[in-house]
Design a protein around this motif. Structure first.
Motif, PDB file in Angstrom:
ATOM      1  N   GLN A 206      -6.113  -1.498   4.372  1.00  0.00           N
ATOM      2  CA  GLN A 206      -5.574  -0.250   3.829  1.00  0.00           C
ATOM      3  C   GLN A 206      -4.135  -0.447   3.358  1.00  0.00           C
ATOM      4  O   GLN A 206      -3.743   0.007   2.289  1.00  0.00           O
ATOM      5  N   LYS A 207      -3.358  -1.194   4.191  1.00  0.00           N
ATOM      6  CA  LYS A 207      -1.953  -1.451   3.874  1.00  0.00           C
ATOM      7  C   LYS A 207      -1.846  -2.217   2.555  1.00  0.00           C
ATOM      8  O   LYS A 207      -1.033  -1.892   1.684  1.00  0.00           O
ATOM      9  N   ASP A 210      -2.647   0.047  -0.343  1.00  0.00           N
ATOM     10  CA  ASP A 210      -1.512   0.940  -0.645  1.00  0.00           C
ATOM     11  C   ASP A 210      -0.428   0.178  -1.404  1.00  0.00           C
ATOM     12  O   ASP A 210       0.150   0.669  -2.369  1.00  0.00           O
ATOM     13  N   GLU A 213      -1.455  -0.484  -4.950  1.00  0.00           N
ATOM     14  CA  GLU A 213      -1.371   0.754  -5.750  1.00  0.00           C
ATOM     15  C   GLU A 213       0.087   1.066  -6.088  1.00  0.00           C
ATOM     16  O   GLU A 213       0.411   1.489  -7.189  1.00  0.00           O
ATOM     17  N   ARG A 214       0.974   0.807  -5.089  1.00  0.00           N
ATOM     18  CA  ARG A 214       2.413   1.084  -5.292  1.00  0.00           C
ATOM     19  C   ARG A 214       2.956   0.190  -6.409  1.00  0.00           C
ATOM     20  O   ARG A 214       3.653   0.635  -7.308  1.00  0.00           O
TER      21      ARG A 214
END
Ligand code: HEM
Length: 217
Positions: A206-207, A210, A213-214
């Protein structure tokens, strides 16, 4: 009150796949017991009539086998033996008194045993089932082989029923498991308690997502 973070354990496709196997299994086990024991003959009516049961049982068997292959190819890697399984097996007394042990991944040692026992029984059921399948295939095989196949089919059927009784017992015993296979998600605390290594792996994934995506903006 703050809502607990949920983690996806099974997609919709995975859940449909599992419940197709489970539905087929229940009808097959009941009709199979109906063929086997005269006092259970009435169970053949699960498919409508005993005649229909004779026709449909093998077809449902093929559907269960093929559907389970979908699960097999999806999960076999998660069910390979690891060194933490030894910790789980050695501390089975603690597990039975509701304490988790070892750094369990996606599945614990008990689940892995069910997985391999299920695929072994299913392969035996499928192979022996084809040999005894009248009127389509049985005529191609000699009588002694058909007799042997009948014995193997009955033993593997009883074996699978026992394995699935254990599976359902464990699934209902570990609170939250059924929710995983119905709604698809589990609370983070459930994952951390029952499958700590899988929990960490999911967090890391998940990290990373994220982060990607960032970066992508
Ligand atoms: C009949 C009622 C059944 C119920 C209530 C049930 C329940 C469940 C639940 C709750 C899980 C999720 C466990 C977790 O993620 O920790 C699961 C997983 C699974 N089930 Fe079932 N199940 C049933 C029938 C079956 C049958 C008939 C089979 C196979 C013949 C089967 C094979 C599996 C497999 C392979 C998994 C994944 C676990 C692994 O790979 O070790 N289930 N089941």
């Amino acid at each position: 009150m703050k809502k607990e973070k949920m983690i996806q354990r099974y997609s919709l496709m995975e859940r449909l796949n599992h419940w197709t196997v489970a539905f087929c299994f229940v009808t097959l086990a009941l009709s199979g017991l109906g063929f086997f024991f005269p006092s259970f003959n009435w169970l053949m009516n699960i498919y409508g009539t005993p005649q229909l049961a004779r026709i449909l049982h093998p077809f449902f068997g093929v559907v269960m086998f093929v559907s389970f292959l979908g699960m097999f190819f999806r999960y076999w890697k998660h069910n390979l033996p690891e060194k933490d399984d030894l910790v789980w097996a050695k501390n089975i007394d603690k597990v039975l008194t509701n304490h988790e042990v070892g750094d369990t991944g996606r599945y614990n040692f008990g689940q892995k045993c069910v997985f391999w026992a299920a695929i072994s029984c299913l392969v035996l059921l499928m192979a022996s089932g084809v040999i005894i399948w009248r009127p389509w295939f049985a005529d191609f095989f000699p009588i002694p082989l058909i007799r042997l196949a009948l014995l193997v089919h009955s033993l593997a059927g009883i074996g699978l029923i026992l394995v699935i009784i254990m599976h359902v017992y464990a699934a209902t015993w570990a609170k939250g498991s059924i929710d995983a296979m119905t709604g698809g998600k589990v609370p983070a605390s459930w994952a951390k308690y029952h499958h700590p290594r899988w929990y960490r792996e999911e967090l890391a994934k998940q990290k990373q997502k994220d982060e990607d995506e960032r970066k992508a903006g």
